[in-house]
Design a protein around this motif. Structure first.
Motif, short mmCIF file in Angstrom:
data_model
loop_
_atom_site.label_atom_id
_atom_site.label_comp_id
_atom_site.label_asym_id
_atom_site.label_seq_id
_atom_site.Cartn_x
_atom_site.Cartn_y
_atom_site.Cartn_z
N VAL A 148 0.80 -1.22 0.00
CA VAL A 148 0.00 0.00 0.00
C VAL A 148 0.84 1.28 0.00
N PRO A 149 1.85 1.42 0.88
CA PRO A 149 2.64 2.67 0.86
C PRO A 149 3.30 2.95 -0.48
N SER A 150 3.91 1.93 -1.08
CA SER A 150 4.58 2.13 -2.37
C SER A 150 3.58 2.39 -3.49
N TYR A 198 -0.87 21.09 -6.77
CA TYR A 198 -0.27 19.75 -6.78
C TYR A 198 0.04 19.29 -5.36
N TRP A 199 0.55 20.20 -4.55
CA TRP A 199 0.90 19.89 -3.16
C TRP A 199 -0.33 19.49 -2.37
N ILE A 200 -1.43 20.21 -2.54
CA ILE A 200 -2.67 19.90 -1.82
C ILE A 200 -3.19 18.52 -2.23
N ILE A 201 -3.14 18.22 -3.52
CA ILE A 201 -3.57 16.90 -4.00
C ILE A 201 -2.73 15.80 -3.37
N THR A 202 -1.42 16.03 -3.30
CA THR A 202 -0.51 15.04 -2.70
C THR A 202 -0.81 14.83 -1.22
N ILE A 203 -1.08 15.91 -0.52
CA ILE A 203 -1.43 15.81 0.91
C ILE A 203 -2.70 14.98 1.09
N CYS A 204 -3.69 15.20 0.22
CA CYS A 204 -4.93 14.44 0.29
C CYS A 204 -4.69 12.95 0.04
N ILE A 205 -3.84 12.64 -0.94
CA ILE A 205 -3.51 11.25 -1.23
C ILE A 205 -2.81 10.60 -0.05
N ASN A 206 -1.88 11.31 0.56
CA ASN A 206 -1.16 10.78 1.73
C ASN A 206 -2.12 10.54 2.90
N PHE A 207 -3.10 11.41 3.05
CA PHE A 207 -4.09 11.23 4.11
C PHE A 207 -4.92 9.97 3.86
N LEU A 208 -5.37 9.79 2.62
CA LEU A 208 -6.14 8.60 2.26
C LEU A 208 -5.30 7.33 2.43
N GLN A 209 -4.00 7.44 2.12
CA GLN A 209 -3.10 6.29 2.30
C GLN A 209 -3.04 5.86 3.76
N LYS A 210 -2.90 6.83 4.66
CA LYS A 210 -2.83 6.52 6.09
C LYS A 210 -4.13 5.91 6.59
N MET A 211 -5.26 6.42 6.08
CA MET A 211 -6.55 5.86 6.46
C MET A 211 -6.68 4.42 6.00
N GLU A 213 -4.16 2.31 5.29
CA GLU A 213 -3.23 1.49 6.07
C GLU A 213 -3.81 1.15 7.43
N LYS A 214 -4.41 2.15 8.06
CA LYS A 214 -5.01 1.94 9.39
C LYS A 214 -6.11 0.90 9.32
N ARG A 215 -6.91 0.97 8.28
CA ARG A 215 -8.02 0.01 8.12
C ARG A 215 -7.49 -1.40 7.85
N LEU A 216 -6.49 -1.51 7.00
CA LEU A 216 -5.94 -2.82 6.65
C LEU A 216 -5.18 -3.45 7.82
#
Length: 220
Positions: A148-150, A198-211, A213-216
């Motif tokens: 997931v992180p990669s 672009y930075w805001i989009i990346t921050i949103c993606i990183n937030f969704l990634q953490k969510m 990962e937490k769920r998995l």
């Protein structure tokens, strides 16, 4: 810094962002599908096909994405092949991004698949599971959690990589910023706003990634 100009172009660049996001999401779906197929074939070392796919992965990881885009749009587009001759710039970018990122994702997934202990597969065999059941129900779910992180980083790269679309006339975020800069010579302000988006989009993606990962990781 022309703040009045910045305020003026923000709606214009936000409107162009929909093309950037659509390019990234469509390319993600295609590239992830290809990556799962490629990594599973290499993981099981299917004869004849595996060496071909290894060359595919090596080529698309070893050459610039922009070069691949030009090969597809200008190269194949001038070879008389009906599909490529009528291909739009948007389609060419999706194909190029999908092929390029599928190679990186395939390597990430292959490594994740290799991290699953062989004993997991042997346990599946011992209870009568088929190879397909073992892969889809035992091996892949565990590997996906590791990958997931990669894979999220790959999605970020897709968003940023979509910026090369403006080189062939696709009106996405970077193209819109470039046109605004050319029209007013306020290049710094135009690209500054684009960078922030672009930075805001990346921050949103990183937030969704953490969510995700937490769920998995709840079961672990």
């Amino acid at each position: 810094m022309d703040f009045e100009f910045i305020v003026k172009i923000i709606p214009q660049l936000i409107a162009a962002t929909k093309h950037t996001i659509s390019l990234a999401i469509l390319s993600l779906v295609i590239s992830l599908t290809l990556a799962i197929i490629i990594s599973s074939i290499i993981y099981y070392n299917v004869k004849i096909i595996t060496p071909i796919l290894k060359v595919y992965v090596s080529f698309f990881r070893g050459t610039p994405a922009l070069c691949q885009l030009y090969l597809i749009y200008f190269g194949l587009g001038n070879m008389g092949i009906p599909f490529f001759a009528k291909m739009t710039g948007y389609t060419a970018v999706v194909i190029a991004l999908s092929l390029n990122m599928s190679a990186y994702m395939a390597e990430n997934l292959r490594g994740a698949l290799s991290s699953v202990e062989k004993g997991q597969s042997e346990a599946g065999i011992s209870i009568g599971m088929s190879s397909l059941q073992i892969f889809s129900l035992v091996v892949f779910p565990q590997a996906f959690r590791v990958a997931v992180p990669s894979l999220s980083n790959s999605f970020v790269d897709l968003v940023k990589g979509s910026s090369m679309a403006f080189t062939i006339g696709v009106a996405e975020l970077m193209a819109s910023a470039n046109m605004a800069g050319i029209a007013t010579y306020n290049f710094f302000e135009a690209f500054f706003v684009a960078a922030i988006i672009y930075w805001i989009i990346t921050i949103c993606i990183n937030f969704l990634q953490k969510m995700l990962e937490k769920r998995l990781n709840r079961a672990y």
